[in-house]
Design an enzyme around this catalytic site. Structure first.
Site, short mmCIF file in Angstrom:
data_model
loop_
_atom_site.label_atom_id
_atom_site.label_comp_id
_atom_site.label_asym_id
_atom_site.label_seq_id
_atom_site.Cartn_x
_atom_site.Cartn_y
_atom_site.Cartn_z
N ASP A 46 0.71 -1.34 0.03
CA ASP A 46 0.06 0.10 0.02
C ASP A 46 1.00 1.17 -0.15
O ASP A 46 0.25 2.42 0.04
CB ASP A 46 -1.00 -0.07 1.10
CG ASP A 46 -0.27 -0.16 2.49
OD1 ASP A 46 0.88 -0.09 2.43
OD2 ASP A 46 -1.26 -0.01 3.65
N ASP A 85 -0.98 -6.52 -0.58
CA ASP A 85 -1.23 -5.98 0.87
C ASP A 85 -2.50 -5.53 1.03
O ASP A 85 -3.30 -5.10 0.21
CB ASP A 85 -0.46 -4.49 0.75
CG ASP A 85 0.20 -4.11 1.94
OD1 ASP A 85 0.15 -4.88 2.92
OD2 ASP A 85 0.85 -3.09 2.00
N LYS A 115 -1.07 -9.62 3.09
CA LYS A 115 -0.49 -9.25 3.98
C LYS A 115 -1.26 -8.03 4.86
O LYS A 115 -2.08 -7.33 4.41
CB LYS A 115 0.91 -8.21 3.75
CG LYS A 115 1.61 -7.65 4.92
CD LYS A 115 2.87 -7.03 4.29
CE LYS A 115 3.05 -5.66 3.98
NZ LYS A 115 2.40 -4.67 4.67
N GLU A 184 9.18 -3.61 10.28
CA GLU A 184 9.82 -2.44 9.78
C GLU A 184 9.95 -1.57 10.97
O GLU A 184 9.33 -1.24 11.87
CB GLU A 184 8.48 -1.73 9.14
CG GLU A 184 8.64 -0.53 8.42
CD GLU A 184 7.58 -0.11 7.14
OE1 GLU A 184 6.72 -0.99 7.07
OE2 GLU A 184 7.87 0.94 6.92
O1 KIV Z 1 3.40 -1.00 1.39
C1 KIV Z 1 4.54 -1.61 1.50
O2 KIV Z 1 5.37 -1.58 0.43
C2 KIV Z 1 5.23 -2.10 2.48
C3 KIV Z 1 6.64 -2.50 2.56
C4 KIV Z 1 7.63 -1.30 2.79
C5 KIV Z 1 7.09 -3.46 3.61
O3 KIV Z 1 4.65 -2.41 3.53
#
Ligand code: KIV
EC number: 2.1.2.11
Length: 267
Positions: A46, A85, A115, A184
């Site tokens: 995201d 995500d 995720k 993170e």
């Molecule tokens: O949104 C994303 O790209 C992420 C990564 C930076 C782990 O969550």
């Protein structure tokens, strides 16, 4: 072609002490480049809210946008493990709604996993998804979907209480059935301890070198993002400089009548 990367492949890599590579990206061509050089996992993150849409944070990203970009990424991939995500609002309302949305993402995009950010508050969702056979990647540490609470990006896990909570939540996510964890912006020693205590692969971003693998955003690592450069980002090429040189040259050649030449023209 190498064999398709699966959860089994990723667990095997962790067991053998081989590092896992992950890149966040949102389109067909960059996904194809990553896949062709053998990046293990692609995350349709995201972060596209900032990087692709030019927004201030990730909160405005919709489920439809994640589906659209994951479909594009999947088209460029033959081998990599693709993770979609779940955006803010798509899993916070209720467990039922979260399951419904995750099923929609998997059905429409054919992603290999979803995720979700968060700790104890998402455990019932992770359990249900794992039960119905959807692979879940957890995300702890600095979690951008809670930016309104955090205020700004910060290192999570410095204080003893935070460190303890991170470890407990990481173990709980694994127990609930998560197949992988993104950490993170956490101190490297906390990330090291979590990585050692978990059997699932732990992928770090700003979490030091002792995790099972690393993730960076494509546009950061190729140097296209100019305005911000967090400490954890390494630019492997100054992409924005190269692109601007090419664009300036194109502009100059069009204005001076140099482009197109005979070579780019038809009889
Ligand atoms: O949104 C994303 O790209 C992420 C990564 C930076 C782990 O969550």
């Amino acid at each position: 072609m190498d064999k398709k990367v699966s959860v089994k492949t990723l667990f095997k890599k962790k067991k053998e002490g081989k590092k896992i590579t992950m890149v966040s990206t949102y389109d067909y061509l960059s996904a194809k480049f990553c896949d062709e050089v053998g990046i293990d996992c692609l995350l349709v993150g995201d972060s596209l809210g900032m990087v692709f849409k030019g927004e201030e944070n990730t909160l405005g990203v919709s489920l439809e946008e994640i589906i659209y970009h994951t479909k594009a990424v999947k088209k460029g991939v033959k081998r990599a493990f693709v993770i979609a995500d779940m955006p803010f609002g798509s899993y916070q309302v209720s467990v039922e709604k979260a399951i419904e949305n995750a099923i929609k993402v998997i059905k429409e995009t054919k992603a290999d996993a979803v995720k979700l950010e968060g700790g104890k508050e998402i455990l019932p969702i992770v359990e249900r998804l794992a039960d119905i056979g959807i692979a879940v990647v957890g995300h702890l540490g600095f979690t951008p979907q809670k930016i309104q609470i955090f205020g700004s990006a910060k290192v999570v896990g410095k204080r003893e209480g935070e460190r303890k909570r991170l470890l407990e939540e990481a173990l709980a996510l694994e127990k609930a059935g998560a197949v992988m964890l993104v950490l993170e912006v956490t101190p490297w020693d906390v990330a090291k301890e979590i990585t050692q205590k978990l059997t699932i692969p732990v992928i770090g971003i700003g979490a030091g070198k002792y995790t099972d693998g690393q993730v960076l955003v494509f546009h950061d690592l190729v140097g296209l993002v100019e305005d911000i450069k967090p400490r954890f980002v390494k630019r492997y090429v100054e992409g924005s400089k190269l692109f601007k040189e090419a664009l300036s040259q194109y502009k100059k050649e069009v204005e001076e009548g140099i482009f197109p030449s005979e070579e780019q023209s038809y009889e």
